[in-house]
Enzyme design. Sequence first.
Site, PDB file in Angstrom:
ATOM      1  N   GLN A  22     -21.558 -16.486 -32.481  1.00  0.00           N
ATOM      2  CA  GLN A  22     -21.207 -17.573 -33.389  1.00  0.00           C
ATOM      3  C   GLN A  22     -20.888 -17.099 -34.809  1.00  0.00           C
ATOM      4  O   GLN A  22     -20.282 -17.828 -35.571  1.00  0.00           O
ATOM      5  CB  GLN A  22     -22.335 -18.611 -33.407  1.00  0.00           C
ATOM      6  CG  GLN A  22     -22.508 -19.281 -32.049  1.00  0.00           C
ATOM      7  CD  GLN A  22     -23.642 -20.292 -32.029  1.00  0.00           C
ATOM      8  OE1 GLN A  22     -24.760 -19.959 -31.668  1.00  0.00           O
ATOM      9  NE2 GLN A  22     -23.369 -21.517 -32.415  1.00  0.00           N
ATOM     10  N   HIS A 116     -27.870 -14.818 -26.090  1.00  0.00           N
ATOM     11  CA  HIS A 116     -27.618 -16.145 -26.666  1.00  0.00           C
ATOM     12  C   HIS A 116     -26.277 -16.656 -26.141  1.00  0.00           C
ATOM     13  O   HIS A 116     -25.237 -16.535 -26.786  1.00  0.00           O
ATOM     14  CB  HIS A 116     -27.633 -16.080 -28.194  1.00  0.00           C
ATOM     15  CG  HIS A 116     -27.784 -17.433 -28.849  1.00  0.00           C
ATOM     16  ND1 HIS A 116     -28.834 -17.757 -29.678  1.00  0.00           N
ATOM     17  CD2 HIS A 116     -27.025 -18.542 -28.775  1.00  0.00           C
ATOM     18  CE1 HIS A 116     -28.713 -19.008 -30.092  1.00  0.00           C
ATOM     19  NE2 HIS A 116     -27.612 -19.509 -29.559  1.00  0.00           N
ATOM     20  N   GLU A 161     -32.059 -20.887 -24.735  1.00  0.00           N
ATOM     21  CA  GLU A 161     -31.715 -22.137 -24.047  1.00  0.00           C
ATOM     22  C   GLU A 161     -31.267 -21.921 -22.598  1.00  0.00           C
ATOM     23  O   GLU A 161     -30.142 -22.284 -22.206  1.00  0.00           O
ATOM     24  CB  GLU A 161     -30.673 -22.931 -24.842  1.00  0.00           C
ATOM     25  CG  GLU A 161     -31.225 -23.390 -26.187  1.00  0.00           C
ATOM     26  CD  GLU A 161     -30.417 -24.480 -26.873  1.00  0.00           C
ATOM     27  OE1 GLU A 161     -29.280 -24.744 -26.452  1.00  0.00           O
ATOM     28  OE2 GLU A 161     -30.954 -25.078 -27.829  1.00  0.00           O
TER      29      GLU A 161
END
Length: 400
Positions: A22, A116, A161
């Site tokens: 990101q 991630h 997650e």
Amino acid sequence: MTHTSLPFPDGFLWGASTAAHQIEGNNVNSDWWRKEHDPAAGIHEPSLDACDSYHRWEQDMDLLAHLGFTDYRFSVEWARVEPAPGAFSRAEIAHYRRMVDGALARGLRPMVTLHHFTVPQWFEDRGGWTADGAVELFARYVEHCAPIIADGVRHVCTINEPNMIAVMAGLAKRGEQGFPPAGLPFPDEETTHAVIAAHHAAVKAVRAANPDIQVGWTIANQVYQALPGAEEVTAAYRHPREDVFIEAARGDDFLGVQSYTRTKIGPDGPVPAPQDAERTLTQWEYYPAAVGHALRHTADVIGRDMPLIVTENGIATGDDSRRVDYYTGALAAVAAAIEDGIDVRGYLAWSALDNYEWGSYAATFGLIAVDRVTFERTPRPSAAWLGGLGRTRELPRDAS
Ligand code: NOJ
């Protein structure tokens, strides 16, 4: 103006989070990079240079330390460390080790996430998480991260997650387009099992690197709230999407809690927030109390003896005063949870920087704004305010 003292225990982690894909830019060997350039994937815009943090990480850390934060969560990019199967890049491992050392030198304790959302393209090509040998391949990558984490890193997150990974895999397998108006698609069960096995293997590998590391994983919590009479429906809805992953953390050293909003569940399933509800730039209902519910639910499932860390919490908004308001409400909820005996060891805001929100740059979560052309960083007023709270621990309350 009156204040609430934040009841943070000694050693409380106070920081902000990011993720490699990101913010780094040019993550060209990853599955996401290819997807972003495939018109059939329907992705709004590609990540390209992101925040160029691959080159500007020192400036990012300088800013965070200067703002008053003592902790920084960032991730190691598997696609860089292992660009081809079994080919580990010494230079990339050294790069991430320099980041760890750079954080420590600035008084920022590094929390390192090993996965991630993105995987190397070659891993996706061989079938992703559910292919034979996937768990072993992930464990081998984690073993190769030992030089990055073995010294000076107190907290390691294995997989970020995992429940969202399983949800996305469910969508992809069924060929569905997009998310429902409320709630989450059903997770792919095979992926659920695979990521849980991968987590357990990674925990072992991290402990082998250094048994003093606190290792855990971080779960997306949607704060499912039962409407009257829908308690059982809610529990059944939540279990495969959340609780299974919380339960899999048993035996870990901590559990990461990530929440942003809530989802109401009625007898027929998720109910969208009313039309007139305030919404953030991600279209989620503005609901700062979410993190308190998420902490309490997580503690109910895993037991009160598991240390919890808020590894992400924040808001995408174009109005920084709403960001301050959101964090004020969220921290009041964290304080109340601590006062009720929930063992919360840290709070890391999402996000340090405006970054690539998986398909678009429009949702600005950053405490620090990033110019998309020059990459110039500009801390927002909320950044100095939030950073400073780590020192004063005095949360302002409305005098009214
Ligand atoms: C959770 C994810 O870990 C992160 O990558 C994402 O940007 C934030 N939530 C906001 O959606």
